[in-house]
Design an enzyme around this catalytic site. Structure first.
Site, PDB file in Angstrom:
ATOM      1  CB  CYS A  34      -4.047 -13.070  -1.849  1.00  0.00           C
ATOM      2  SG  CYS A  34      -5.876 -13.337  -2.211  1.00  0.00           S
TER       3      CYS A  34
ATOM      4  CG  ASN B   3     -19.251  -8.417 -10.572  1.00  0.00           C
ATOM      5  OD1 ASN B   3     -18.201  -8.304 -10.825  1.00  0.00           O
ATOM      6  ND2 ASN B   3     -20.136  -9.498 -10.364  1.00  0.00           N
TER       7      ASN B   3
ATOM      8  CG  ASP C  85      -6.086  -6.181  -3.015  1.00  0.00           C
ATOM      9  OD1 ASP C  85      -5.269  -7.379  -3.088  1.00  0.00           O
ATOM     10  OD2 ASP C  85      -6.296  -5.792  -1.820  1.00  0.00           O
TER      11      ASP C  85
ATOM     12  NE  ARG D  58      -3.563  -2.408   2.677  1.00  0.00           N
ATOM     13  CZ  ARG D  58      -3.627  -3.366   3.517  1.00  0.00           C
ATOM     14  NH1 ARG D  58      -2.822  -2.966   4.700  1.00  0.00           N
ATOM     15  NH2 ARG D  58      -4.383  -4.268   3.543  1.00  0.00           N
TER      16      ARG D  58
ATOM     17  CG  ASP E 219     -15.515  -4.777  -1.924  1.00  0.00           C
ATOM     18  OD1 ASP E 219     -14.323  -5.031  -1.786  1.00  0.00           O
ATOM     19  OD2 ASP E 219     -16.491  -5.766  -1.798  1.00  0.00           O
TER      20      ASP E 219
ATOM     21  CG  PHE F 216     -11.439  -6.619  -6.419  1.00  0.00           C
ATOM     22  CD1 PHE F 216     -12.419  -7.412  -6.570  1.00  0.00           C
ATOM     23  CD2 PHE F 216     -10.708  -6.362  -7.476  1.00  0.00           C
ATOM     24  CE1 PHE F 216     -12.797  -8.159  -7.643  1.00  0.00           C
ATOM     25  CE2 PHE F 216     -11.001  -6.912  -8.635  1.00  0.00           C
ATOM     26  CZ  PHE F 216     -12.029  -8.066  -8.678  1.00  0.00           C
TER      27      PHE F 216
END
Length: 412
Positions: free
Chosen positions: A356, A290, A316, A224, A262, A240
């Site tokens: 992730c 979305n 992300d 970040r 989000d 996101f």
């Protein structure tokens, strides 16, 4: 004469023996060739086909990971002092690598700290734990009391330990799902499941009862900051956003405008509260949508009139795959959002993109980015390739600990 061992023996295949010697801490159910009777969640000795000692770990016949090693030293005694040393080693490591950020960090990262199936995050004076192995479950009272003792001795007393054991994987280990404060003797149960933390100079409300995972994603802390450094004067699209962290770092870094998106309305509400608490609500606009639907629409006239054009996009997303069986569909999802973002950006624009999921390996992620760039007709100028923050250490012999891929590019 060899000293008799007190633990049941589990004999493993050559394949498992080689993996253990190389440092991997798991023995799978189909790698066991012989086993003496054992109690689930208790310790067993793992031995080779020739009977040589390989390690000691928690066994559980309910799990595909039949044994989770905690030691390869035949002289270890697995008493309270052993586990206290392990906890202190993990905490001392965080103090060293996190410095001033020690107040909000991951204290225990499972196998990377030799506590298989245990995650502990620190949010100031609240610890949030997740227990995913039966061996740890049976010892958690001791471990939690030791954690409270260590912090008290360090003049940083905690208020409580909250358990986020509301995950389906516990059932695969034969454990129930639940969440709530652990009853620590001498510690009153806190009256709230929300707290506040400060990271990179930004204050966040953390809902550790209902937020994703343990309530806040600590692993992107320094990524970040990297985004903040590139954001001055930019129009930023933060996709996101979850609790708004990347967008808020961009705004604090001097972005001209940030749109944070989000699909979860509750996440957007929390992100808006965080923006207001930091005096950044005038710089950040929030949208519940979305991202897959939104990205192609943002190049249309009506949407350009509404939100303008962006020269920095942050992707992300949550893990699109949690198993090897779904990697191909995940690749398609990652490619779609990256392709859309690359097409949306002007030449000279900037892209932050990550995954992730450890199943989406570095090789696969890079392959996907090459394909997306080719299809978008752009080239990628790499600024940085990053990973998770060092409180989530990567063990080179345990590939599962290496999960976060993070790239910063200029699109040219």
């Amino acid at each position: 004469m060899k000293q008799a061992r007190e633990y049941p023996q589990v004999k493993v295949s050559k394949k498992a023996e080689h993996a253990i010697i190389k440092g991997h801490p798991w023995v799978y159910f189909n790698e066991i060739t012989e086993a003496q009777p054992f109690e689930n969640g208790e310790l067993v000795d793992v031995v080779s086909q020739k009977g040589s000692y390989l390690g000691t770990g928690f066994a559980n016949e309910n799990s595909k990971i039949r044994v989770r090693l905690i030691s390869r030293n035949a002289n270890d005694k697995f008493d309270e002092a052993f586990f206290e040393r392990r906890l202190r080693h993990a905490i001392d490591y965080r103090k060293t690598v996190m410095g001033d950020d020690f107040s909000n960090c991951r204290l225990i990262f499972g196998e990377a700290d030799s506590f298989p199936g245990l995650t502990v995050d620190r949010f100031g004076d609240i610890l949030v734990a997740q227990v995913l192995s039966l061996g740890i479950e049976k010892r958690k009272k001791m471990l939690f009391e030791l954690l409270a003792k260590i912090f008290a001795q360090d003049n940083q007393p905690i208020r409580g330990i909250y358990e986020r054991n509301d995950v389906a994987i516990r059932e695969l280990e034969g454990m129930e799902q639940y969440k709530g404060f652990f009853p620590l003797e001498g510690y009153p149960i806190p009256d709230s499941t929300e707290t506040t933390i400060t990271e990179n100079g930004i204050t966040y409300a953390v809902d550790f009862e209902n937020g994703q995972k343990t309530g806040f994603f600590l692993d992107q802390k320094y990524n970040r900051l990297a985004v903040a450094k590139l954001s001055r004067g930019k129009r930023v699209l933060d996709c996101f956003t979850h609790t708004g962290s990347f967008g808020l770092n961009a705004a604090k870094g001097g972005a001209e405008y940030v749109l944070s998106v989000d699909i979860s309305e509750s996440a957007v509400e929390m992100a808006q509260k965080n923006a207001k608490a930091n005096g950044l609500d005038g710089k950040v606009e929030y949208l519940a949508a979305n991202v897959f639907d939104l990205l192609p629409k943002l190049s249309e006239g009506e949407m350009i009139n509404r939100y303008g054009k962006f020269d920095f996009i942050i992707l992300d997303p949550p893990a699109f795959t949690k198993s090897r069986q779904t990697v191909e569909s995940a690749m398609r999802g990652y490619k779609e959002i990256n392709l859309r973002a690359m097409r949306l950006l002007p030449r000279g624009g900037y892209l932050a993109t990550c995954s992730c999921s450890h199943f989406m390996t570095e090789q696969l992620f890079v392959k996907m980015l090459h394909q997306a760039a080719a299809d978008a007709g752009v080239s990628l100028r790499q600024i940085e390739a990053r990973q998770q923050s060092p409180d989530h250490p990567i063990l080179w012999n345990v590939e599962e600990t290496n999960y976060l891929k993070f790239y910063l590019f200029q699109v040219v």
